[in-house]
Every structure is written in C-alpha cells, then in structure tokens.
Design a protein around this motif. Structure first.
Motif, PDB file in Angstrom:
ATOM      1  N   GLU A  10       0.826  -1.210   0.000  1.00  0.00           N
ATOM      2  CA  GLU A  10       0.000   0.000   0.000  1.00  0.00           C
ATOM      3  C   GLU A  10       0.857   1.255   0.000  1.00  0.00           C
ATOM      4  O   GLU A  10       0.574   2.209  -0.740  1.00  0.00           O
ATOM      5  N   ALA A  11       1.894   1.266   0.831  1.00  0.00           N
ATOM      6  CA  ALA A  11       2.769   2.437   0.913  1.00  0.00           C
ATOM      7  C   ALA A  11       3.464   2.690  -0.424  1.00  0.00           C
ATOM      8  O   ALA A  11       3.554   3.836  -0.878  1.00  0.00           O
ATOM      9  N   LEU A  12       3.946   1.634  -1.051  1.00  0.00           N
ATOM     10  CA  LEU A  12       4.616   1.794  -2.336  1.00  0.00           C
ATOM     11  C   LEU A  12       3.644   2.287  -3.406  1.00  0.00           C
ATOM     12  O   LEU A  12       3.977   3.174  -4.194  1.00  0.00           O
ATOM     13  N   ARG A  13       2.464   1.739  -3.438  1.00  0.00           N
ATOM     14  CA  ARG A  13       1.474   2.141  -4.451  1.00  0.00           C
ATOM     15  C   ARG A  13       0.995   3.577  -4.228  1.00  0.00           C
ATOM     16  O   ARG A  13       0.740   4.293  -5.192  1.00  0.00           O
ATOM     17  N   ARG A  14       0.889   3.994  -2.965  1.00  0.00           N
ATOM     18  CA  ARG A  14       0.523   5.398  -2.686  1.00  0.00           C
ATOM     19  C   ARG A  14       1.552   6.342  -3.284  1.00  0.00           C
ATOM     20  O   ARG A  14       1.227   7.457  -3.676  1.00  0.00           O
ATOM     21  N   ARG A  15       2.802   5.901  -3.322  1.00  0.00           N
ATOM     22  CA  ARG A  15       3.880   6.724  -3.873  1.00  0.00           C
ATOM     23  C   ARG A  15       4.023   6.546  -5.383  1.00  0.00           C
ATOM     24  O   ARG A  15       4.928   7.113  -5.979  1.00  0.00           O
ATOM     25  N   GLY A  16       3.177   5.735  -5.977  1.00  0.00           N
ATOM     26  CA  GLY A  16       3.244   5.521  -7.419  1.00  0.00           C
ATOM     27  C   GLY A  16       4.316   4.530  -7.835  1.00  0.00           C
ATOM     28  O   GLY A  16       4.651   4.439  -9.004  1.00  0.00           O
ATOM     29  N   GLN A  17       4.832   3.751  -6.899  1.00  0.00           N
ATOM     30  CA  GLN A  17       5.891   2.783  -7.184  1.00  0.00           C
ATOM     31  C   GLN A  17       5.278   1.399  -7.417  1.00  0.00           C
ATOM     32  O   GLN A  17       5.556   0.433  -6.720  1.00  0.00           O
ATOM     33  N   HIS A  18       4.447   1.324  -8.454  1.00  0.00           N
ATOM     34  CA  HIS A  18       3.701   0.100  -8.737  1.00  0.00           C
ATOM     35  C   HIS A  18       4.598  -1.062  -9.160  1.00  0.00           C
ATOM     36  O   HIS A  18       4.336  -2.207  -8.790  1.00  0.00           O
ATOM     37  N   HIS A  19       5.659  -0.785  -9.905  1.00  0.00           N
ATOM     38  CA  HIS A  19       6.556  -1.861 -10.335  1.00  0.00           C
ATOM     39  C   HIS A  19       7.274  -2.472  -9.135  1.00  0.00           C
ATOM     40  O   HIS A  19       7.428  -3.688  -9.056  1.00  0.00           O
ATOM     41  N   ARG A  20       7.706  -1.630  -8.218  1.00  0.00           N
ATOM     42  CA  ARG A  20       8.361  -2.144  -7.006  1.00  0.00           C
ATOM     43  C   ARG A  20       7.372  -2.953  -6.167  1.00  0.00           C
ATOM     44  O   ARG A  20       7.720  -3.995  -5.617  1.00  0.00           O
ATOM     45  N   ALA A  21       6.156  -2.459  -6.072  1.00  0.00           N
ATOM     46  CA  ALA A  21       5.127  -3.171  -5.307  1.00  0.00           C
ATOM     47  C   ALA A  21       4.833  -4.531  -5.940  1.00  0.00           C
ATOM     48  O   ALA A  21       4.719  -5.533  -5.233  1.00  0.00           O
ATOM     49  N   ASP A  22       4.746  -4.575  -7.259  1.00  0.00           N
ATOM     50  CA  ASP A  22       4.487  -5.842  -7.952  1.00  0.00           C
ATOM     51  C   ASP A  22       5.623  -6.831  -7.707  1.00  0.00           C
ATOM     52  O   ASP A  22       5.389  -8.014  -7.469  1.00  0.00           O
ATOM     53  N   TRP A  23       6.859  -6.348  -7.770  1.00  0.00           N
ATOM     54  CA  TRP A  23       8.015  -7.217  -7.537  1.00  0.00           C
ATOM     55  C   TRP A  23       7.981  -7.755  -6.103  1.00  0.00           C
ATOM     56  O   TRP A  23       8.147  -8.954  -5.877  1.00  0.00           O
ATOM     57  N   LEU A  24       7.765  -6.861  -5.158  1.00  0.00           N
ATOM     58  CA  LEU A  24       7.735  -7.259  -3.751  1.00  0.00           C
ATOM     59  C   LEU A  24       6.628  -8.282  -3.504  1.00  0.00           C
ATOM     60  O   LEU A  24       6.829  -9.252  -2.780  1.00  0.00           O
ATOM     61  N   ASP A  25       5.496  -8.078  -4.132  1.00  0.00           N
ATOM     62  CA  ASP A  25       4.372  -8.993  -3.966  1.00  0.00           C
ATOM     63  C   ASP A  25       4.719 -10.399  -4.445  1.00  0.00           C
ATOM     64  O   ASP A  25       4.334 -11.383  -3.825  1.00  0.00           O
ATOM     65  N   LYS A  26       5.482 -10.498  -5.514  1.00  0.00           N
ATOM     66  CA  LYS A  26       5.871 -11.809  -6.063  1.00  0.00           C
ATOM     67  C   LYS A  26       6.995 -12.475  -5.272  1.00  0.00           C
ATOM     68  O   LYS A  26       7.032 -13.695  -5.142  1.00  0.00           O
ATOM     69  N   GLU A  27       7.923 -11.683  -4.768  1.00  0.00           N
ATOM     70  CA  GLU A  27       9.164 -12.221  -4.208  1.00  0.00           C
ATOM     71  C   GLU A  27       9.179 -12.428  -2.691  1.00  0.00           C
ATOM     72  O   GLU A  27       9.989 -13.199  -2.197  1.00  0.00           O
ATOM     73  N   MET A  28       8.308 -11.752  -1.967  1.00  0.00           N
ATOM     74  CA  MET A  28       8.388 -11.795  -0.508  1.00  0.00           C
ATOM     75  C   MET A  28       7.199 -12.541   0.093  1.00  0.00           C
ATOM     76  O   MET A  28       6.120 -12.570  -0.497  1.00  0.00           O
ATOM     77  N   PRO A  29       7.385 -13.120   1.280  1.00  0.00           N
ATOM     78  CA  PRO A  29       6.284 -13.817   1.963  1.00  0.00           C
ATOM     79  C   PRO A  29       5.238 -12.815   2.465  1.00  0.00           C
ATOM     80  O   PRO A  29       5.469 -11.599   2.464  1.00  0.00           O
ATOM     81  N   ASP A  30       4.108 -13.322   2.927  1.00  0.00           N
ATOM     82  CA  ASP A  30       3.014 -12.466   3.401  1.00  0.00           C
ATOM     83  C   ASP A  30       3.390 -11.664   4.641  1.00  0.00           C
ATOM     84  O   ASP A  30       2.847 -10.590   4.872  1.00  0.00           O
ATOM     85  N   ARG A  31       4.291 -12.201   5.457  1.00  0.00           N
ATOM     86  CA  ARG A  31       4.803 -11.496   6.634  1.00  0.00           C
ATOM     87  C   ARG A  31       6.283 -11.241   6.400  1.00  0.00           C
ATOM     88  O   ARG A  31       7.017 -12.151   6.063  1.00  0.00           O
TER      89      ARG A  31
END
Length: 57
Positions: A10-31
């Motif tokens: 959410e924090a990344l997307r609020r800043r418009g960093q959608h590509h970073r958010a997408d990468w983080l979503d794929k690569e990192m665990p839920d916690r």
C-alpha cells in the motif's frame, strides 16, 4: 518483528511505485521480518516504525 506485506505494498502504491510493489508482492512472503529485511526496506525508503502501530486489516 514482522509486518504484513500488504502494508508495504500500500505504501509503495501510494507513492506511485507500482513496479516495485508488484516485484515485492511476487518475491516476498506475506509477513516480512523487518530485521532480516532491513536493507530492502531501506532501499525502498521505508521506515519500519511507520508500520509498527498500524492495525492489520
């Protein structure tokens, strides 16, 4: 301490960093362990304290 990945996304997307958010979503665990991943959070310019008091959805 661990934080929910969704809070970081959410924090990344609020800043418009959608590509970073997408990468983080794929690569990192839920916690995300903030001690083990402090370098990543720093690279993303995120302060773990920013998420500490937020309730989980």
């Amino acid at each position: 301490m661990e934080i929910d990945k969704d809070k970081i996304l959410e924090a990344l997307r609020r800043r418009g960093q959608h590509h970073r958010a997408d990468w983080l979503d794929k690569e990192m665990p839920d916690r995300i362990d903030i001690d083990r991943n402090s370098g990543l959070l720093s690279t993303l310019d995120l302060d773990p304290a920013e998420f500490a008091d937020q309730p989980t959805r």
